[in-house]
Every structure is written in C-alpha cells, then in structure tokens.
Design a protein around this motif. Structure first.
Motif, PDB file in Angstrom:
ATOM      1  N   VAL A  19       0.840  -1.198   0.000  1.00  0.00           N
ATOM      2  CA  VAL A  19       0.000   0.000   0.000  1.00  0.00           C
ATOM      3  C   VAL A  19       0.873   1.247   0.000  1.00  0.00           C
ATOM      4  O   VAL A  19       1.852   1.336   0.756  1.00  0.00           O
ATOM      5  CB  VAL A  19      -0.925   0.000   1.238  1.00  0.00           C
ATOM      6  N   VAL A  20       0.498   2.224  -0.845  1.00  0.00           N
ATOM      7  CA  VAL A  20       1.269   3.460  -0.965  1.00  0.00           C
ATOM      8  C   VAL A  20       0.366   4.566  -1.524  1.00  0.00           C
ATOM      9  O   VAL A  20      -0.495   4.302  -2.363  1.00  0.00           O
ATOM     10  CB  VAL A  20       2.499   3.230  -1.888  1.00  0.00           C
ATOM     11  N   PRO A  21       0.548   5.812  -1.059  1.00  0.00           N
ATOM     12  CA  PRO A  21      -0.163   6.912  -1.719  1.00  0.00           C
ATOM     13  C   PRO A  21       0.302   7.010  -3.178  1.00  0.00           C
ATOM     14  O   PRO A  21       1.494   6.854  -3.476  1.00  0.00           O
ATOM     15  CB  PRO A  21       0.267   8.149  -0.923  1.00  0.00           C
ATOM     16  N   LEU A  22      -0.619   7.262  -4.072  1.00  0.00           N
ATOM     17  CA  LEU A  22      -0.299   7.305  -5.494  1.00  0.00           C
ATOM     18  C   LEU A  22       0.803   8.315  -5.802  1.00  0.00           C
ATOM     19  O   LEU A  22       1.696   8.035  -6.609  1.00  0.00           O
ATOM     20  CB  LEU A  22      -1.551   7.615  -6.318  1.00  0.00           C
ATOM     21  N   ALA A  23       0.782   9.475  -5.168  1.00  0.00           N
ATOM     22  CA  ALA A  23       1.807  10.492  -5.436  1.00  0.00           C
ATOM     23  C   ALA A  23       3.201   9.981  -5.075  1.00  0.00           C
ATOM     24  O   ALA A  23       4.174  10.251  -5.784  1.00  0.00           O
ATOM     25  CB  ALA A  23       1.495  11.774  -4.664  1.00  0.00           C
ATOM     26  N   GLU A  24       3.302   9.219  -4.003  1.00  0.00           N
ATOM     27  CA  GLU A  24       4.601   8.651  -3.608  1.00  0.00           C
ATOM     28  C   GLU A  24       5.063   7.612  -4.630  1.00  0.00           C
ATOM     29  O   GLU A  24       6.236   7.571  -4.997  1.00  0.00           O
ATOM     30  CB  GLU A  24       4.491   8.025  -2.218  1.00  0.00           C
ATOM     31  N   TRP A  25       4.155   6.762  -5.087  1.00  0.00           N
ATOM     32  CA  TRP A  25       4.486   5.756  -6.084  1.00  0.00           C
ATOM     33  C   TRP A  25       4.955   6.421  -7.383  1.00  0.00           C
ATOM     34  O   TRP A  25       5.904   5.975  -8.016  1.00  0.00           O
ATOM     35  CB  TRP A  25       3.299   4.845  -6.336  1.00  0.00           C
ATOM     36  N   ASN A  26       4.315   7.493  -7.778  1.00  0.00           N
ATOM     37  CA  ASN A  26       4.643   8.178  -9.031  1.00  0.00           C
ATOM     38  C   ASN A  26       5.871   9.080  -8.939  1.00  0.00           C
ATOM     39  O   ASN A  26       6.333   9.593  -9.964  1.00  0.00           O
ATOM     40  CB  ASN A  26       3.443   9.011  -9.510  1.00  0.00           C
ATOM     41  N   ALA A  27       6.411   9.286  -7.745  1.00  0.00           N
ATOM     42  CA  ALA A  27       7.481  10.265  -7.545  1.00  0.00           C
ATOM     43  C   ALA A  27       8.790   9.906  -8.248  1.00  0.00           C
ATOM     44  O   ALA A  27       9.527  10.803  -8.642  1.00  0.00           O
ATOM     45  CB  ALA A  27       7.728  10.466  -6.056  1.00  0.00           C
ATOM     46  N   GLY A  28       9.108   8.653  -8.406  1.00  0.00           N
ATOM     47  CA  GLY A  28      10.383   8.284  -9.013  1.00  0.00           C
ATOM     48  C   GLY A  28      10.245   7.161 -10.018  1.00  0.00           C
ATOM     49  O   GLY A  28      10.790   6.082  -9.811  1.00  0.00           O
ATOM     50  N   PRO A  29       9.537   7.392 -11.107  1.00  0.00           N
ATOM     51  CA  PRO A  29       9.245   6.297 -12.042  1.00  0.00           C
ATOM     52  C   PRO A  29      10.468   5.709 -12.737  1.00  0.00           C
ATOM     53  O   PRO A  29      10.387   4.626 -13.309  1.00  0.00           O
ATOM     54  CB  PRO A  29       8.300   6.940 -13.062  1.00  0.00           C
ATOM     55  N   ASP A  30      11.604   6.385 -12.664  1.00  0.00           N
ATOM     56  CA  ASP A  30      12.803   5.916 -13.347  1.00  0.00           C
ATOM     57  C   ASP A  30      13.747   5.129 -12.436  1.00  0.00           C
ATOM     58  O   ASP A  30      14.843   4.767 -12.844  1.00  0.00           O
ATOM     59  CB  ASP A  30      13.549   7.108 -13.938  1.00  0.00           C
ATOM     60  N   ARG A  31      13.312   4.859 -11.198  1.00  0.00           N
ATOM     61  CA  ARG A  31      14.174   4.114 -10.276  1.00  0.00           C
ATOM     62  C   ARG A  31      13.341   3.142  -9.437  1.00  0.00           C
ATOM     63  O   ARG A  31      12.126   3.300  -9.321  1.00  0.00           O
ATOM     64  CB  ARG A  31      14.950   5.071  -9.390  1.00  0.00           C
ATOM     65  N   PRO A  32      13.990   2.133  -8.821  1.00  0.00           N
ATOM     66  CA  PRO A  32      13.248   1.217  -7.958  1.00  0.00           C
ATOM     67  C   PRO A  32      12.557   1.975  -6.825  1.00  0.00           C
ATOM     68  O   PRO A  32      13.035   3.028  -6.383  1.00  0.00           O
ATOM     69  CB  PRO A  32      14.325   0.275  -7.420  1.00  0.00           C
TER      70      PRO A  32
END
Length: 117
Positions: free
Chosen positions: A5-18
């Motif tokens: 579970v994660v807030p969507l904004a946190e998940w989207n914050a670094g799409p180019d890294r793990p």
C-alpha cells in the motif's frame, strides 16, 4: 502475488528508479500483505489518514530482485486478520518490473477501505 500500500503520489514520484519507501530505511524492509483481505485490514488499521488516492501495488514475487521473507507481524496482525497469518517483507527496493497492477483503494461513506479496483 503480494500487495503493498502506498499513496499514489509517492508511487509516481520516481518512475525511473526502484521504489524504496521510508519503511525500508526505518524497518529494514518493505511491508507487504499476503492477499486483498489482509491489505484492506492493513489500510483500515494504519492508512485511513494517508494521502489519497491510496493504491495497492500487486507485486510478482518472482520478479523481485530483493529477498522476500514471509514473517509474523510484530506485535500482532491488524484487526480482521487471523492470528498466525504471515506477511511478506521485501528486504530491498521494489523493482518496478515486479509491479503487475496498481489497484486503487475504494472507501465507503464511513471512511473504511472496502475494496481494491
């Protein structure tokens, strides 16, 4: 498949890294749940005040490069989860390639998580 579970904004914050949530630094692992029912119980116990939208990442364990260990929750499982239920803990960042689906947490009028879509 396991859930995180994660807030969507946190998940989207670094799409180019793990993906490496704060729990990886503080607890040494990424908290996950074994199934949808346990995930909803976790959301209702710990994430009701989290920023929304809140999502559950559906992870393929076989695609993780970090070690995944099924362990007992400490001190106890959240309300609604049977005693003895083991939870998957990922001991390293989550590879984005391991994410098979991103499901949004749906809420009822009383503010309780009721399903994932």
């Amino acid at each position: 498949m396991i859930y995180h579970v994660v807030p969507l904004a946190e998940w989207n914050a670094g799409p180019d890294r793990p993906y490496a949530p704060a729990s990886l630094a503080t607890d040494g692992f990424v908290h996950c749940s074994p199934d949808e029912a346990a995930t909803l119980a976790v959301v209702n116990a710990y994430y009701r005040g989290a920023p929304r939208p809140l999502v559950a990442l559906l992870l393929d364990e076989d695609r993780l490069t970090a070690r995944c260990v099924w362990e007992a929750p400490d001190p106890a499982p959240p309300p609604g989860v049977a005693a003895g239920t083991l939870f998957p803990h990922v001991y390293g960042p989550v590879d984005r390639e391991a994410v098979q689906r991103v499901l949004e947490v749906r809420w009822d009028d009383g503010g309780r998580a009721t399903r994932l879509l």
